[in-house]
Structure formats: structure tokens, C-alpha cells
Design a protein around this motif. Sequence first.
Motif, short mmCIF file in Angstrom:
data_model
loop_
_atom_site.label_atom_id
_atom_site.label_comp_id
_atom_site.label_asym_id
_atom_site.label_seq_id
_atom_site.Cartn_x
_atom_site.Cartn_y
_atom_site.Cartn_z
N ALA A 208 48.46 12.25 34.02
CA ALA A 208 48.03 13.45 34.74
C ALA A 208 46.83 13.15 35.61
O ALA A 208 46.79 13.53 36.80
CB ALA A 208 47.71 14.56 33.75
N ASP A 209 45.84 12.47 35.06
CA ASP A 209 44.63 12.19 35.83
C ASP A 209 44.92 11.29 37.03
O ASP A 209 44.36 11.49 38.12
CB ASP A 209 43.57 11.55 34.94
CG ASP A 209 42.97 12.53 33.95
OD1 ASP A 209 43.14 13.75 34.15
OD2 ASP A 209 42.36 12.09 32.97
N ASP A 210 45.80 10.31 36.84
CA ASP A 210 46.15 9.41 37.95
C ASP A 210 46.79 10.18 39.09
O ASP A 210 46.37 10.08 40.25
CB ASP A 210 47.10 8.31 37.49
CG ASP A 210 46.39 7.19 36.74
OD1 ASP A 210 45.15 7.16 36.77
OD2 ASP A 210 47.08 6.36 36.14
N LEU A 211 47.84 10.91 38.78
CA LEU A 211 48.59 11.58 39.84
C LEU A 211 47.77 12.70 40.47
O LEU A 211 47.72 12.82 41.71
CB LEU A 211 49.90 12.13 39.28
CG LEU A 211 50.82 12.79 40.32
CD1 LEU A 211 51.12 11.85 41.48
CD2 LEU A 211 52.12 13.26 39.67
N LEU A 212 47.11 13.51 39.67
CA LEU A 212 46.31 14.60 40.23
C LEU A 212 45.15 14.06 41.06
O LEU A 212 44.79 14.63 42.09
CB LEU A 212 45.79 15.50 39.11
CG LEU A 212 46.86 16.31 38.36
CD1 LEU A 212 46.24 17.05 37.19
CD2 LEU A 212 47.57 17.28 39.30
N GLY A 213 44.59 12.94 40.62
CA GLY A 213 43.52 12.33 41.40
C GLY A 213 44.00 11.84 42.75
O GLY A 213 43.34 12.05 43.77
N LEU A 214 45.16 11.20 42.78
CA LEU A 214 45.72 10.72 44.04
C LEU A 214 46.08 11.90 44.94
O LEU A 214 45.86 11.85 46.16
CB LEU A 214 46.95 9.85 43.78
CG LEU A 214 46.67 8.46 43.23
CD1 LEU A 214 47.95 7.79 42.78
CD2 LEU A 214 45.96 7.59 44.28
N VAL A 215 46.62 12.96 44.37
CA VAL A 215 46.96 14.14 45.17
C VAL A 215 45.70 14.75 45.78
O VAL A 215 45.67 15.09 46.97
CB VAL A 215 47.71 15.18 44.30
CG1 VAL A 215 47.77 16.54 44.99
CG2 VAL A 215 49.12 14.69 44.00
N GLN A 216 44.65 14.89 44.97
CA GLN A 216 43.42 15.49 45.49
C GLN A 216 42.82 14.63 46.61
O GLN A 216 42.40 15.15 47.65
CB GLN A 216 42.40 15.65 44.36
CG GLN A 216 41.11 16.36 44.80
CD GLN A 216 41.37 17.77 45.30
OE1 GLN A 216 41.79 18.63 44.53
NE2 GLN A 216 41.14 18.02 46.56
N ARG A 217 42.81 13.34 46.41
CA ARG A 217 42.27 12.46 47.45
C ARG A 217 43.14 12.47 48.70
O ARG A 217 42.63 12.41 49.83
CB ARG A 217 42.14 11.04 46.90
CG ARG A 217 41.01 10.87 45.87
CD ARG A 217 41.12 9.55 45.13
NE ARG A 217 41.13 8.42 46.07
CZ ARG A 217 41.61 7.21 45.78
NH1 ARG A 217 42.15 6.99 44.59
NH2 ARG A 217 41.57 6.25 46.68
#
Length: 269
Positions: A208-217
Amino acid sequence: MPHLTLDLPHWLTTSQRETIVALAERNHAAHGNDLLGLVLSGSAGRGMATERSDLDVMVVLTDAAAADRSTVKSNEVDEIVDSWSELTTVPPFGTEHWWYRWSYAWAPVLLDRTNGELAAAVRRQATLPPEEADAVLVDHDRLDGWLNFAYRALKNDRDGRALEARLDAAESVPWLLDVVFAMAGRVRPYNKYLPWELREHPLDAWTADDLLGLVQRTLNGDASALRETFARVRAACAAYDERRGHTRTSEMIYGWGTELAIFEPVSGG
């Protein structure tokens, strides 16, 4: 309730339970054996309800009974009528009712009077068998579409067009999410439920943190996020193709040829 046994999620409040029981009794009285089941969707069905949330209850009826009913909405509960034919018909990607399929994802079945057929139909709506996943990724160009928007964003970033880069990067996100979830055999969740699903029902290849982080960036127009995502998607495609016994997604990526150079990490970056 002598005729019905409901399986209510533990997180529901007393008031919500009473509302659902009353709804079930009312529909049983009106339809008898034509009431096939009840499914709880929306925020309440996923333990995300607030004091402003209503209940979204799908009332599954035989086709004949459903023909005389329509959805009824109130501040307390939306009573959504679903015929058996509607529930068991799976709309293909891109068709009118595709968008409604995720409403069945992880939705608790409160009542199933079909010996499990209803529960199986609910699960089928929100899942993608391998051939359907291939269709979403390749035939409907979701993978190629994500590459296209990411490529355009990186070109704009390279050429100093920050706003244009950010717009293309943001537009790439829905395509990316279709790709990521299709590879997992799942329909992409509505945006409201994306963090919840990633944390409650994790994807094998993306935390979750990986994907949500990439989406936010990506939404912030971060070019390095697009390059990192590309590397992750390329690896995921190779693994997906191996599982499927074909090379369709990898071929689509490498069909971009020398244009893929823009996805390589920037020296010193």
C-alpha cells in the motif's frame, strides 16, 4: 426472524443492524421466496461508515419480482434492487455497467438463499479471470495508455513544461491503477476506497505504501516517480506473462522501441 438468518458484519452499529433487519423483513413479506438475498455495499459494507453515511443494501430478487421494483433512496438507507439476471451478467470492460462492478468487491453477503450461487456471483463481478485481465491490459490498451501518458509527461518535463507534465502525469494514474489491479485479477476500486483496499486486501506485488506513494508523487508531477513506476510495471509484466504463458504485455512495452529511453533513470538523479 423465523424465515431469514442474516449474517451481519460485526462493525455495524445497533441502529444499522435494526435498519437492515427491518429491510429484510419488509422484503421477505413482500416477495417471499422471490427474495434471493441481500448484499451490503458502500462505506458501511467495508467498515468505513461515518455519522453521515447511509446504508447501501442490494436487494437481490428473481427477475419477475425485480421487474415491479425500483431503487428507493432515503437519508438512512439506499435500497438498491438487483435482479438475478443483472447480478449474474458480467459487463465487459468499457461497457455501460462496467463501472458498477467494483460495488460488489468485498461486499458482505447478508443473506444468500441460493446455496452459495449468489455469493459466487458477487465475487465474480469484482474479479477478472485471466482472459478478462488480458483483455483489459492489452485489448483495451490500458497498459499502452498508461505508457502513453507517462511518456508524454516525461517529454514535457524534459522540455521544461511543468504544468503540461503534471497534467499528463495525473491523467496516467487511472490507467496505471487499471493495470495494477488487472494483473492481480481484480477490478480497480473507486478512488475513495483505494487506500482501504490496498491495506485491507493487499496486492502481492505492491505494498500500500509503495503504490500510494508513487501515485501521490505522480500527481505532484514528479518525473522520477514515473520512471520508478515504469521499472515496477515492466517487472510486473514479465511476471504476469510468465504466469499466463504468453508475452503479450512485455511485447506491448518493448514495442515502444527506442522511445523507452526516456524512462531510464536520469544520470545523477
